[in-house]
Design an enzyme around this catalytic site. Sequence first.
Site, PDB file in Angstrom:
ATOM      1  CB  VAL A  80      -0.943   0.017   1.223  1.00  0.00           C
ATOM      2  CG1 VAL A  80      -1.827   1.262   1.187  1.00  0.00           C
ATOM      3  CG2 VAL A  80      -1.804  -1.233   1.246  1.00  0.00           C
ATOM      4  CB  VAL A  86      -7.943   6.740   6.635  1.00  0.00           C
ATOM      5  CG1 VAL A  86      -8.572   7.149   7.956  1.00  0.00           C
ATOM      6  CG2 VAL A  86      -8.962   6.062   5.739  1.00  0.00           C
ATOM      7  CG  ASP A 112      -6.528 -10.214   9.124  1.00  0.00           C
ATOM      8  OD1 ASP A 112      -6.324 -10.655  10.282  1.00  0.00           O
ATOM      9  OD2 ASP A 112      -5.634  -9.732   8.416  1.00  0.00           O
ATOM     10  CG  ASP A 161      -5.778  -5.612   4.940  1.00  0.00           C
ATOM     11  OD1 ASP A 161      -6.103  -6.187   3.885  1.00  0.00           O
ATOM     12  OD2 ASP A 161      -4.652  -5.719   5.445  1.00  0.00           O
TER      13      ASP A 161
END
Lengths: 302, 247
Positions: free
Chosen positions: A34, A100, A141, A159
Amino acid sequence: MKWLSDDKLAHLLGVVGTKYAFVKELGRGGMGTVYLAEDRELDRLVAIKVLSAPEVTDDLRRRMIREAQIIARLEHPGIVPVHDAGTLPDGRIFYAMKYVRGSRLDEYTAQGASLNDRLRKFQAVCDAVAFAHAHGVIHRDLKPQNIMIGSFGEVLVMDWGVAKIREDPCQSAVYNTSDGTIIGTRDYMSPEQARGEIEIDERADIYSLGAVLKFLLNDQKVGKAAKAISAKAMASVPGDRYASTAELSADIGRLLDAESVSAYRENALEKTWRWTAKNRFLVLLVLAYLVMRIFLIFTSRR
Amino acid sequence: MDPDTDIGGPLHKFPVTNHSAIVGARSDDELVRRRAFDTILNSYWKPVYKYVRLKWQATNEDAKDLTQGFFANAFEKHHFASYDATKASFQTFLRTCLDGFVANERKAGQRLKRGGDKDHYQLDFAAAEAELAAHASASTLTPEDYFHREWVRWMFTLAVEAFRERCVESGRLVQFQLFERYDLDDTHVSYASLAQEFGLEATTVNNYLAAARRDFRRIVLEKLREITATDEEFHVEARSLLGVDVK
């Protein structure tokens, strides 16, 4: 030599690269990396998840595309929105999502968040997950590291790379974004996930939420009710857990309102104590009234 | 899309390590080492100077001395040869070395004097200072991000210059001029107006620009290749900077 302004530099980067100017790496996961990037066309920062080039397989490509599609269909203020998805000119899959600004939940709590604040944030997580569940998506997760608290206090579940679609309307078979291997994070993983069971359901997420709640309560002085909520969510047998995330969220709401929670049966003393704590102004008022009456009775007899 | 300008297309093969100045900095051959050092110096002196001015709040004279001293010291003590690509990017390594050098100089109070016993490189500090005066005040970046940004800017500036030189040498000045007018100038121009201005067909402008951009991209990647030590680092830098994989 001629000075290259920021605009010209961005243009030249676009000429030799993509419309995204990569600012820095934010993190690496199982599937990809990312990056913080600048969308040069819209002039805004985005987070871009790019499938790691050396490990590209068809399965990974499918999972990456699926992840973008999953998030895109979950339009909820608690779920990070996807802005763009596609293939880079060099063939790698990517998707761009909202960047974010804020802290991960574990960082946020380390900054000294109060118990009530933690519970409210947790309830917001539950609401986002409940929304996903209502759309047939299981995150698989959930952990503090995958929950972001934005700079305005907003809560975003991140995620969704290993999420599972319980019933894909486009397919008759159960479709997973990652199947056949143990996925998730050990400390937050339900026992059935840890065993590598394929047929897991929303209750696996409820277990993880219980573990997140336990993490949030860890360094706080809390009553038995709060602990019981976490324990019920983390029951080793799925059938003993909350039946839905909405039920878990409702119990957190009751805890915040100092009401009786479904996870814990109070004795009479605890019930009285809780009622007193909740209505302490009323209790003080009544006590003051009684003291005054007694005082008046005594003084009138003299 | 022109396949040659398609990022990740067929013309992106680069030799592995033979163009790397970082690898050259480890050579036992003094000449190779000197050439490699010159490449590193040329690629980094300006961001180094600006970074020292900004982060260390050095005066322009001090920043000149520190920049000269840093590179002279690095060459003399073979600092760049000790770079380990598995630990950090070369850019981060160089910046860390620079911070250590400036901190030591400040601590020892032994400011290097220009023209002293260290090498004295011909660097256009006046131009760097003018850029700082004109553009640095608006920067809200951290010193580290600022260093990176200025390094990218400088690398592209060098790439533009290298592209111009190659075009002149190969008799393709028109391609460079079209590139300059369309991609570098502040005023927006259309292909049609360029065609009129240069007395060309619009399709020729299109083809020339496509070729120019392709060549420019190749030069940028060559520059990047020069200042990375390994294939992996090169790929990581290219991916991070341009969002592309260079196969």
